[in-house]
Scaffold this motif. Structure first.
Motif, PDB file in Angstrom:
ATOM      1  N   PHE A   1       0.821  -1.275   0.029  1.00 10.06           N
ATOM      2  CA  PHE A   1      -0.067  -0.005  -0.163  1.00 10.06           C
ATOM      3  C   PHE A   1       0.733   1.195  -0.046  1.00 10.06           C
ATOM      4  CE2 PHE A   1      -2.027   3.269   2.175  1.00 10.06           C
ATOM      5  CZ  PHE A   1      -3.505   3.463   1.380  1.00 10.06           C
ATOM      6  N   GLY A   2       1.959   1.289   0.848  1.00 11.14           N
ATOM      7  CA  GLY A   2       2.972   2.216   0.718  1.00 11.14           C
ATOM      8  C   GLY A   2       3.493   2.660  -0.560  1.00 11.14           C
ATOM      9  N   SER A   3       3.816   1.591  -1.369  1.00 10.26           N
ATOM     10  CA  SER A   3       4.395   1.633  -2.868  1.00 10.26           C
ATOM     11  C   SER A   3       3.523   2.522  -3.522  1.00 10.26           C
ATOM     12  CB  SER A   3       4.719   0.409  -3.099  1.00 10.26           C
ATOM     13  OG  SER A   3       5.164   0.454  -4.526  1.00 10.26           O
ATOM     14  N   TRP A   4       2.054   1.921  -3.460  1.00 14.10           N
ATOM     15  CA  TRP A   4       1.044   2.483  -4.385  1.00 14.10           C
ATOM     16  C   TRP A   4       0.962   4.074  -4.032  1.00 14.10           C
ATOM     17  CZ3 TRP A   4       0.060   1.096  -9.054  1.00 14.10           C
ATOM     18  CH2 TRP A   4       0.078  -0.232  -9.112  1.00 14.10           C
ATOM     19  N   LEU A   5       0.975   4.425  -2.573  1.00 17.61           N
ATOM     20  CA  LEU A   5       0.957   5.588  -1.967  1.00 17.61           C
ATOM     21  C   LEU A   5       1.772   6.635  -2.721  1.00 17.61           C
ATOM     22  CD1 LEU A   5      -0.472   7.774  -0.031  1.00 17.61           C
ATOM     23  CD2 LEU A   5       1.148   6.739   1.757  1.00 17.61           C
ATOM     24  N   ILE A   6       3.131   6.155  -2.988  1.00 19.62           N
ATOM     25  CA  ILE A   6       4.148   6.746  -3.291  1.00 19.62           C
ATOM     26  C   ILE A   6       3.801   7.280  -4.766  1.00 19.62           C
ATOM     27  CG2 ILE A   6       6.602   6.930  -3.930  1.00 19.62           C
ATOM     28  CD1 ILE A   6       7.126   5.040  -1.748  1.00 19.62           C
ATOM     29  N   ALA A   7       3.336   6.183  -5.346  1.00 19.61           N
ATOM     30  CA  ALA A   7       3.012   6.474  -6.935  1.00 19.61           C
ATOM     31  C   ALA A   7       1.873   7.454  -6.900  1.00 19.61           C
ATOM     32  CB  ALA A   7       2.518   5.295  -7.761  1.00 19.61           C
ATOM     33  N   ALA A   8       0.909   7.438  -6.308  1.00 18.08           N
ATOM     34  CA  ALA A   8      -0.217   8.462  -6.167  1.00 18.08           C
ATOM     35  C   ALA A   8       0.273   9.769  -5.545  1.00 18.08           C
ATOM     36  CB  ALA A   8      -1.154   7.838  -5.004  1.00 18.08           C
TER      37      ALA A   8
ATOM     38  N   LEU B   1       2.059  10.994  -8.858  1.00 16.49           N
ATOM     39  CA  LEU B   1       1.082  11.258  -9.908  1.00 16.49           C
ATOM     40  C   LEU B   1       0.248  12.563  -9.442  1.00 16.49           C
ATOM     41  CD1 LEU B   1      -0.702  10.788 -12.557  1.00 16.49           C
ATOM     42  CD2 LEU B   1      -2.087   9.305 -10.853  1.00 16.49           C
ATOM     43  N   GLY B   2       0.167  12.906  -8.204  1.00 20.23           N
ATOM     44  CA  GLY B   2      -0.582  14.085  -7.934  1.00 20.23           C
ATOM     45  C   GLY B   2       0.225  15.377  -8.013  1.00 20.23           C
ATOM     46  N   LEU B   3       1.502  15.070  -7.812  1.00 17.28           N
ATOM     47  CA  LEU B   3       2.421  16.393  -7.965  1.00 17.28           C
ATOM     48  C   LEU B   3       2.511  16.535  -9.428  1.00 17.28           C
ATOM     49  CD1 LEU B   3       5.699  15.352  -5.654  1.00 17.28           C
ATOM     50  CD2 LEU B   3       3.974  17.105  -5.409  1.00 17.28           C
TER      51      LEU B   3
ATOM     52  N   ILE C   1       0.295  16.112 -11.733  1.00 11.36           N
ATOM     53  CA  ILE C   1      -1.064  16.809 -12.034  1.00 11.36           C
ATOM     54  C   ILE C   1      -1.308  18.099 -11.424  1.00 11.36           C
ATOM     55  CG2 ILE C   1      -3.557  16.723 -11.919  1.00 11.36           C
ATOM     56  CD1 ILE C   1      -3.335  13.808 -11.845  1.00 11.36           C
ATOM     57  N   GLY C   2      -0.698  18.357 -10.141  1.00 16.01           N
ATOM     58  CA  GLY C   2      -0.694  19.767  -9.574  1.00 16.01           C
ATOM     59  C   GLY C   2       0.355  20.722 -10.035  1.00 16.01           C
ATOM     60  N   GLY C   3       1.619  20.069 -10.615  1.00 15.17           N
ATOM     61  CA  GLY C   3       2.308  20.964 -11.633  1.00 15.17           C
ATOM     62  C   GLY C   3       1.687  21.467 -12.592  1.00 15.17           C
ATOM     63  N   MET C   4       1.127  20.680 -13.477  1.00  6.35           N
ATOM     64  CA  MET C   4       0.382  20.849 -14.784  1.00  6.35           C
ATOM     65  C   MET C   4      -0.872  21.949 -14.310  1.00  6.35           C
ATOM     66  SD  MET C   4       0.421  17.557 -16.756  1.00  6.35           S
ATOM     67  CE  MET C   4       1.703  16.472 -17.199  1.00  6.35           C
TER      68      MET C   4
END
Length: 743
Positions: free
Chosen positions: A517-524, A527-529, A531-534
């Motif tokens: 779950f922590g691995s997928w949290l890092i991926a999220a 991805l959030g960074l 999207i946020g940057g764009m």
């Protein structure tokens, strides 16, 4: 492009904040024309044929738009997200305490920690290319089945597979080297003056003297990157018995790495502002030696006939990675000791408890470890096909990465819990203060304004949580450092699930699920960074919240990590200083108005103005984070002495507008309210002016809703802003002597 110019009178030069507002919004005019600069950073005025081309009393309006300097394309957004650890490591070196006795040691430790991030990235790419693909996948028929893009190399000798796949990390190193060394437009007019106007450290920010240092750091990091690749290959080759050639190459590789660290630990040498042919030649020679050494090492792999010990993980890789984490932990501990030992123990002079640099660089290391672990885990998951999660974790990525993900997940989880507790615990106190402020601002309100008063109290209470982020940042920094430290357990060849089940009685399957779950949290998060940057570059409202992170990080020159995003203040500050000097030389007086981060740019600019120019300048700041944020985060560069020197240079023609509902900006010298006595004496007592926000809680007869809560929004359309501007324009007309140069 028309470039209307006027001589005489007053020019109001407006500088926007991180919101990236359009020129039309900053000037509050629809028809504008560019008068200087280019599309990335330019100066604009209302068109001359407009009926209203000036501000109050015929003041000529002009705006400097710098929003496109730190922003860019989607490709640059992706680069900024994945190089975020480099950016944070670079910011950390500017967060040193004001105590000059610790400067050299803090600089050295921050730069060596930044170097370990480069090493970590190389090891991550090597882990994918050499360990997962060349060593494991190409030796497994199950992994190669149906993958023609890999099977063409399967079955070949191990040395050939490693040599071919070593081109991948080498290409990545070359790519990032090329991108960081990308030639840009040269602005000869913006070179730093031969003689500095101010002796304060903030005056040096935004000058073009950083390029020699960045070039040296770039050569050192490239040399260390290739040496790391060489060390990984040589460790694998030495597993079945090291030959004399292998030992010799390993010794030379070690000498290159030691030389890189030694140069970074000599700030008086590496920090020379001017170009030094001898020093630059040393760093370039080190870089060239590392590149040639890589070619020799790859050739050695191809020609050495000794057998390979196949199976398991790439020999030496897991140990190398774990020892890197141990080294990072030791460096973080050393930095913490230096900061605490050298901390100024006077009250209220140690922002972030003196640990600002440690907090940010620990966050950078933690994020870099998380990025690297996630890259390796995602590739391992892809190569393992449908292997069960528990078995994939046990046989895929190295143990050090498993511990790293566990540590990162633990740090994030505990920090979120602490943040929630802080919100709940601090809520009564924040609301009590907010209620007292509202009671003073709106005495005897009508009964129907109750809901609106509640909204104002909530806005003030929310804005005051900014101060609570200081201990929260320290908590996360400590947890991040502890998370890096726990990776040392990987040397014992133990998994988190085994250790926790043995000592904490938590089922191993639960721990394994938590790691996955922590691995997928890092991926999220990644991805959030992205999207946020764009969105930050394309949505103005979103940029007001997210853009502050990018603009804060890229404001500071690259002094620790050469692969961090370029610094825009190297252009913006000299460009502003040059424009102001030109306007004054044409007989104009200049009123500088800066919102939010624009006030920081103007603060650095004023310190670069000559006394003759400063005597014709006034300053109006609003929503300024100079003391509230920058004074806490960068105490060596923005302190009371810097603020007083800025005021002196403009003859104390300075007004700062602030609101209690603003979560970013605040007061600079005194937090007094109208009718109260200032907490400082002399000219600084006249600078800060607190605005009631909202202007009223009663709906006016001409409207259907009450006045809005402005918070951190710009003030250009507010009557208080216009009144302050008129006052400063009037004071600019008064004869004054040029201020003496503060030293």
């Amino acid at each position: 492009m028309s470039r209307p110019e006027m001589t005489g009178g007053v020019v109001e030069l407006r500088v926007h904040g991180v919101s990236g507002a359009s020129v039309a919004e900053v000037l509050d005019r629809r028809q504008i024309a560019q008068v200087a600069g280019d599309r990335s950073g330019g100066f604009y005025r209302p068109r001359p044929h407009c009926s209203d081309t000036g501000g109050a009393r015929g003041v000529t309006l002009e705006a400097y738009r710098w929003g496109d300097l730190p922003s860019g394309t989607v490709a640059r957004t992706l680069a900024l997200v994945f190089l975020l650890p480099f950016l944070l490591a670079n910011v950390a070196i500017w967060m040193r305490p004001a105590n000059p006795g610790s400067e050299a040691m803090v600089r050295s430790l921050c730069r060596v920690l930044a170097l370990t991030l480069t090493v970590l990235y190389v090891l991550a790419i090597a882990g994918v290319a050499l360990d997962l693909i060349a060593w494991k996948c190409m030796a497994s028929p199950r992994c190669l089945a149906g993958r023609s893009w890999l099977s063409w190399l399967g079955g070949h000798p191990v040395g050939l597979r490693l040599a071919v796949l070593a081109l991948v990390p080498a290409a990545v190193i070359g790519l990032i080297w090329r991108v960081s060394n990308r030639p840009g437009k040269t602005f000869e007019a913006f070179h730093a003056p031969d003689k500095a106007v101010s002796g304060h450290p903030l005056a040096a920010v935004g000058q073009w003297d950083a390029e020699p240092l960045v070039g040296r750091l770039r050569s050192i990091h490239v040399a260390a990157a290739f040496a790391t690749l060489d060390l990984t290959l040589l460790a694998a080759r030495a597993a079945t018995g090291a030959s004399a050639i292998t030992v010799t190459l390993a010794v030379v590789t070690g000498v290159v790495l030691v030389a890189c660290v030694a140069l970074l630990c000599a700030p008086p040498i590496i920090d020379r502002a001017a170009a030094d042919r001898r020093l630059d030649g040393v760093t370039r020679t080190l870089r060239t030696t590392a590149i040639i050494l890589t070619i020799v090492v790859v050739t050695h792999l191809l020609t050495n006939p000794a057998p390979w010990h196949e199976g398991g993980t790439l020999p030496g890789y897991d140990a190398t990675l774990t020892w890197l984490f141990v080294t990072q932990t030791a460096l973080l501990a050393a930095l913490g000791v230096v900061l605490l030992w050298r901390r100024d123990r006077r009250r209220d002079v140690s922002p972030l408890f003196g640990l600002g640099a440690l907090v940010i660089v620990a966050t950078a290391v933690s994020l870099g470890v998380a990025y690297s672990a996630e890259v390796v885990y995602r590739v391992a998951d892809f190569l393992d096909r449908d292997l069960p999660t528990g078995e994939g974790i046990a046989t895929g990525a190295p143990r050090a990465y498993t511990w790293a993900i566990y540590g990162y997940f633990r740090a994030v989880l505990i920090t979120l819990i602490v943040a929630g507790l802080m919100i709940l615990i601090s809520r009564p106190g924040r609301y009590r203060v907010a209620a007292a402020i509202v009671a003073r601002d709106y005495p005897d309100p009508p009964a129907q304004t109750g809901p609106r008063l509640g909204q104002v109290r909530q806005a003030i209470a929310r804005a005051r949580f900014t101060e609570k982020l200081v201990p929260l940042a320290v908590v996360y920094g400590c947890l991040a450092g502890l998370g890096t430290a726990t990776t040392a357990i990987g040397l014992l060849e133990l998994f988190p699930s085994d250790v926790i089940e043995r000592y904490a009685r938590v089922p191993a399957d639960v721990v394994t699920f938590g790691i996955a779950f922590g691995s997928w949290l890092i991926a999220a998060i990644i991805l959030g960074l992205i999207i946020g940057g764009m969105f930050a570059y394309r949505s103005l409202p979103f940029r007001r919240h997210v853009g502050v992170l990018w603009d804060l990080g890229t404001f500071w020159p690259r002094a620790a990590h050469p692969f961090a995003p370029p610094c825009y203040s190297e252009r913006a500050v000299p460009e502003l200083a040059r424009r102001i000097t030109y306007l004054v030389s044409r007989g104009n007086a200049v009123l500088l108005t800066g919102h939010s981060h624009g006030s920081v740019l103007l603060a650095a600019t004023v310190l670069q103005l000559s006394p003759e120019v400063g005597s014709r300048v006034a300053l109006l700041t609003h929503g300024s984070p100079l003391r509230r944020l920058y004074g806490r985060l960068f105490p060596a560069y923005i302190d009371d002495a810097a603020l007083r020197e800025i005021g002196s240079r403009v003859g104390w023609r300075w007004v700062n507008l602030w609101r209690d509902t603003d979560s970013i900006g605040g007061w600079l010298f005194s937090a007094h309210r109208p009718g109260e006595r200032a907490t400082v004496d002399g000219p600084p007592a006249t600078v800060d002016r607190r605005l009631r926000d909202p202007s009223d809680v009663v709906t006016p007869p001409s409207d259907s809703v009450p006045p809005p809560i402005q918070g951190h929004c710009p003030d250009e359309s507010d009557e208080s802003f216009a009144a302050a501007a008129r006052e400063l324009v009037r004071r600019l007309g008064e004869p004054v002597d040029p201020p003496a140069t503060a030293r």
